[in-house]
Design an enzyme around this catalytic site. Structure first.
Site, mmCIF file in Angstrom:
data_model
loop_
_atom_site.group_PDB
_atom_site.id
_atom_site.type_symbol
_atom_site.label_atom_id
_atom_site.label_comp_id
_atom_site.label_asym_id
_atom_site.label_seq_id
_atom_site.Cartn_x
_atom_site.Cartn_y
_atom_site.Cartn_z
ATOM 1 N N ASP A 15 -4.707 -10.226 -8.165
ATOM 2 C CA ASP A 15 -4.955 -9.262 -9.247
ATOM 3 C C ASP A 15 -3.756 -8.545 -9.866
ATOM 4 O O ASP A 15 -3.338 -8.823 -10.991
ATOM 5 C CB ASP A 15 -6.016 -8.234 -8.798
ATOM 6 C CG ASP A 15 -5.772 -7.624 -7.406
ATOM 7 O OD1 ASP A 15 -4.687 -7.822 -6.854
ATOM 8 O OD2 ASP A 15 -6.679 -6.934 -6.889
ATOM 9 N N GLU A 35 -12.135 -0.279 -10.181
ATOM 10 C CA GLU A 35 -11.704 -1.199 -11.253
ATOM 11 C C GLU A 35 -12.571 -1.163 -12.509
ATOM 12 O O GLU A 35 -12.059 -1.200 -13.642
ATOM 13 C CB GLU A 35 -11.597 -2.637 -10.715
ATOM 14 C CG GLU A 35 -10.463 -2.857 -9.722
ATOM 15 C CD GLU A 35 -10.722 -2.276 -8.340
ATOM 16 O OE1 GLU A 35 -11.898 -1.976 -8.037
ATOM 17 O OE2 GLU A 35 -9.757 -2.116 -7.569
ATOM 18 N N THR A 92 -0.785 0.692 -10.247
ATOM 19 C CA THR A 92 -2.072 0.078 -9.902
ATOM 20 C C THR A 92 -2.943 1.005 -9.061
ATOM 21 O O THR A 92 -4.113 0.719 -8.830
ATOM 22 C CB THR A 92 -1.868 -1.283 -9.207
ATOM 23 O OG1 THR A 92 -3.103 -2.000 -9.236
ATOM 24 C CG2 THR A 92 -1.388 -1.123 -7.780
ATOM 25 N N GLU A 122 0.837 -1.216 0.000
ATOM 26 C CA GLU A 122 0.000 0.000 0.000
ATOM 27 C C GLU A 122 0.865 1.257 0.000
ATOM 28 O O GLU A 122 0.544 2.244 -0.655
ATOM 29 C CB GLU A 122 -0.941 0.023 1.217
ATOM 30 C CG GLU A 122 -1.959 -1.110 1.272
ATOM 31 C CD GLU A 122 -3.056 -1.020 0.217
ATOM 32 O OE1 GLU A 122 -3.054 -0.064 -0.590
ATOM 33 O OE2 GLU A 122 -3.897 -1.929 0.185
ATOM 34 N N ARG A 167 0.612 3.759 -3.222
ATOM 35 C CA ARG A 167 -0.011 5.070 -2.964
ATOM 36 C C ARG A 167 1.040 6.163 -2.800
ATOM 37 O O ARG A 167 1.003 7.179 -3.492
ATOM 38 C CB ARG A 167 -0.883 5.006 -1.703
ATOM 39 C CG ARG A 167 -2.043 4.041 -1.876
ATOM 40 C CD ARG A 167 -2.950 3.994 -0.661
ATOM 41 N NE ARG A 167 -3.697 2.742 -0.664
ATOM 42 C CZ ARG A 167 -5.003 2.627 -0.427
ATOM 43 N NH1 ARG A 167 -5.719 3.676 -0.142
ATOM 44 N NH2 ARG A 167 -5.604 1.450 -0.451
HETATM 45 C C1 DMJ Z 1 -6.295 0.099 -4.976
HETATM 46 O O1 DMJ Z 1 -5.510 0.410 -3.888
HETATM 47 C C2 DMJ Z 1 -5.486 -0.529 -6.079
HETATM 48 O O2 DMJ Z 1 -6.179 -0.432 -7.276
HETATM 49 C C3 DMJ Z 1 -5.157 -1.962 -5.808
HETATM 50 O O3 DMJ Z 1 -4.489 -2.561 -6.888
HETATM 51 C C4 DMJ Z 1 -6.422 -2.737 -5.546
HETATM 52 N N1 DMJ Z 1 -7.207 -2.141 -4.530
HETATM 53 C C5 DMJ Z 1 -7.461 -0.723 -4.529
HETATM 54 C C6 DMJ Z 1 -8.717 -0.276 -5.206
HETATM 55 O O4 DMJ Z 1 -9.775 -1.112 -5.159
#
Ligand code: DMJ
Length: 601
Positions: A336, A469, A553, A204, A208
């Site tokens: 994912d 998503e 992501t 995270e 982020r």
């Molecule tokens: C985000 O922090 C990112 O997209 C991560 O890859 C998956 N979860 C959340 C959003 O749902």
């Protein structure tokens, strides 16, 4: 002004007659008389009043209907008169003026391409949503990681690193929200410190914080962002000091002590350990220091040793011996973004030889994904099942709705038949994900869905936490196909967020998408991703073009820089060559480019 007398006159009641009428008993028999045409025909004034009343009411109803119908266009007209301009950053210092300049040229690109006023209007509404989310955060939770809109306070779920501020930087910048961006930048420069006695998620914090800072650097060329990015990366690096080099999931930002939590059974998580490559490789490219990329690329090297023929890896892997500790395979939670990053590292490296093996691994996984593709009954919705060992489970997370976007992106560089196969699957899955939203009473998707025979999709876990998503995929599939249906689908979802999730103090998720019960959290990915992807869905493809930028992501765009360094040795022995010289030359080339074209556009 009407006097009382005039109004009485206007009533059409002739003096004396009123008494006469009023004197009649209010019996039911008086109604048919009032309704009878002769009642009016014999009294022309009454007829006149009736006609005036009828015409007036019809006009009012018509006018109201028109008002509602034309609301969007009126708003749009206002917008076109000059509100909602984008990219107007003013320069204060040298770097800011570079920012302003690149902003202007981007805006010119936008203006040139926009032809459709409805799209432009929608974009302005998304921007307004961002302004509302931001100002609510600013008012009630400034400096905290996230806003709890109902409680009107901030909470720290990421160690107090101002996650919403960092996650917002590039969104504010791209939307041209100059004042807000400047305030966010100043907070980062003055208040962002990482010496926290806090057990942070390596994943995270990477996607982020590191991702957000690198993106802000690429967009603005402000060195401060890169300095901060390096600082947080240095604090995260000890997480990779394991027997295999596969990182632990959690690290104390102050002490550097890393470990895996109990709920994983002591293992590392695939979507964590496999979703840090874009950011750390990016950091090596921008600093010229190879140590970051070496750590994360070694992880891929370890995964190749256990990479199965179908390219699908289980979600738990031991950092001690590099072996899977479960049989569970999914494109949803915990699996994912590993697949996403195989493709994106290849794109980030400008598809050069040094990143070829990422593309090969991704293609292998896309062969494997075909084995998870299933159809619902009776409507034939395509979905991605989960697998444990050799058993398929008819369950799909909303999180897996990133996959259609990934497939659409992956059509570039694929041979024609494969590209067609990817795009077909992408479109089918997009339809399913859109219906995750449209099939609930609130028109917001649940967290996951079960597919039972004869029942199509049924909400499993019922919450919605403002996830991005599906919107992300709509943006990619729209860019790939140009089919405006995807913009319309996005608008349906955006309106549902506006209706269900918007509160006077920010945006909240829903505890239950069937009832609409609200929660109390504005997730930072709502501003980083959901609103950014909406905005890009209604922007021309030249805004953050996909041949020049790659999104991490968390939807933070990083500039694509060709990799000219040597590939990491994929063999066990001898241990990978020291590629510091090569990466230095690659990054020197990049730094030189930035001086010529700081924004990278
Ligand atoms: C985000 O922090 C990112 O997209 C991560 O890859 C998956 N979860 C959340 C959003 O749902």
């Amino acid at each position: 002004m009407w006097s009382v007398k005039e109004s009485e006159r206007g009533s059409g009641v002739v003096a004396g007659q009123e008494d006469c009428i009023m004197a009649r008993p209010r019996a039911a028999s008086s109604w048919p008389r009032v309704l009878h045409p002769s009642y009016y025909l014999r009294r022309p004034r009454r007829l006149l009043v009736l006609v005036v009343f009828f015409v007036g009411t019809t006009f009012l109803l018509w006018d109201r209907h028109n008002l509602i119908q034309n609301h969007e266009l009126e708003e749009l007209a206002k917008y076109l008169k000059g509100e909602g301009k984008t990219f107007q950053l003013d320069g204060e210092d040298e770097s800011s003026s570079k920012t302003a300049q690149q902003g202007k040229s981007e805006q010119e690109g936008v203006e040139k391409e926009i032809e459709d006023p409805i799209t432009e209007y929608r974009r302005s509404q998304v921007k307004a949503a961002m302004q509302h989310a931001w100002s609510s955060y600013e008012k009630y939770a400034w400096g905290f990681d996230e806003l709890q809109p109902q409680s009107r306070r901030g909470v720290n779920h990421f160690g107090g690193l101002g996650a919403t501020i960092i996650d917002s930087l590039d969104t504010l910048y791209i939307m041209g929200l100059q004042t807000e961006f400047n305030k966010a930048r100043d907070w980062v420069a003055e208040n962002l410190h990482f010496n926290k006695n806090y057990d942070a998620s390596v994943f995270e914090t990477t996607i982020r914080v590191l991702g957000g800072l690198l993106s802000a650097y690429d967009l603005t060329a402000e060195k401060m962002f890169l300095t901060k990015a390096k600082e947080i990366a240095d604090r995260l690096l000890p997480a990779w000091d394991t027997r295999t080099g596969i990182p632990y999931t959690t690290i104390n930002l102050d002490s550097g002590r890393a470990h895996n939590p109990g709920w994983t059974g002591g293992s590392s998580v695939l979507a964590d350990l496999g979703t840090e490559q874009v950011e750390f490789i990016g950091l090596s490219q921008r600093t010229g220091d190879p140590k970051y990329k070496q750590k994360v690329e070694n992880v891929i090297k370890q995964l190749r040793k256990i990479f199965p023929k179908d390219g699908l890896l289980p979600i738990y892997i031991s950092a001690d011996n590099g072996q899977p500790t479960t049989g569970k395979i999914t494109f949803g939670a915990m699996g994912d973004s590993f697949y996403e990053y195989l493709l994106k590292v290849w794109i980030q490296g400008n598809k050069t030889e040094v990143v070829k093996h990422y593309r090969e691994m991704w293609e292998q996984s896309m062969e494997g994904i075909m084995g998870l593709v299933s159809k619902s009954t009776p409507s034939g919705y395509t979905f991605l099942a989960e697998r444990s060992g050799s058993t398929l489970y008819n369950k799909m997370d909303e999180l897996a709705c990133f996959a259609p976007g990934m497939l659409a992106l992956g059509t570039e560089g694929a041979p024609p038949e494969k590209a067609e196969k990817y795009l077909t699957l992408a479109k089918e899955l997009t339809r399913t994900c859109y219906n995750f939203y449209m099939s609930t009473p609130t028109k917001l998707a649940g967290e996951n869905y079960q597919f039972y025979d004869g029942q199509d999709m049924q909400v499993g876990t019922p919450w919605n936490i403002l996830r991005p998503e599906t919107v992300e995929s709509l943006m990619y599939v729209w860019r790939k196909t140009g089919d405006s249906k995807y913009r319309d689908w996005g608008w349906d979802i955006f309106q549902a967020f506006e209706k269900q999730s918007r509160t006077p103090t920010g945006y909240v998720g829903l505890r239950n998408v069937r009832t609409g019960e609200k929660d109390d959290m504005m997730q930072s990915f709502f501003v980083a991703e959901t609103l950014k992807y909406f905005y890009l869905l209604y922007s021309p493809s030249s805004v953050i073009p996909l041949d020049k930028w790659v999104f991490n992501t968390e939807a933070h765009p990083l500039r694509i820089i060709p990799r000219v360094d040597e590939p990491i040795s994929l063999e066990d022995t001898p241990e990978g060559k020291d590629s510091s010289m090569q990466i230095k030359s690659g990054s020197t080339q990049y730094l030189r480019q930035r001086r010529i074209n700081p924004g990278g556009r």
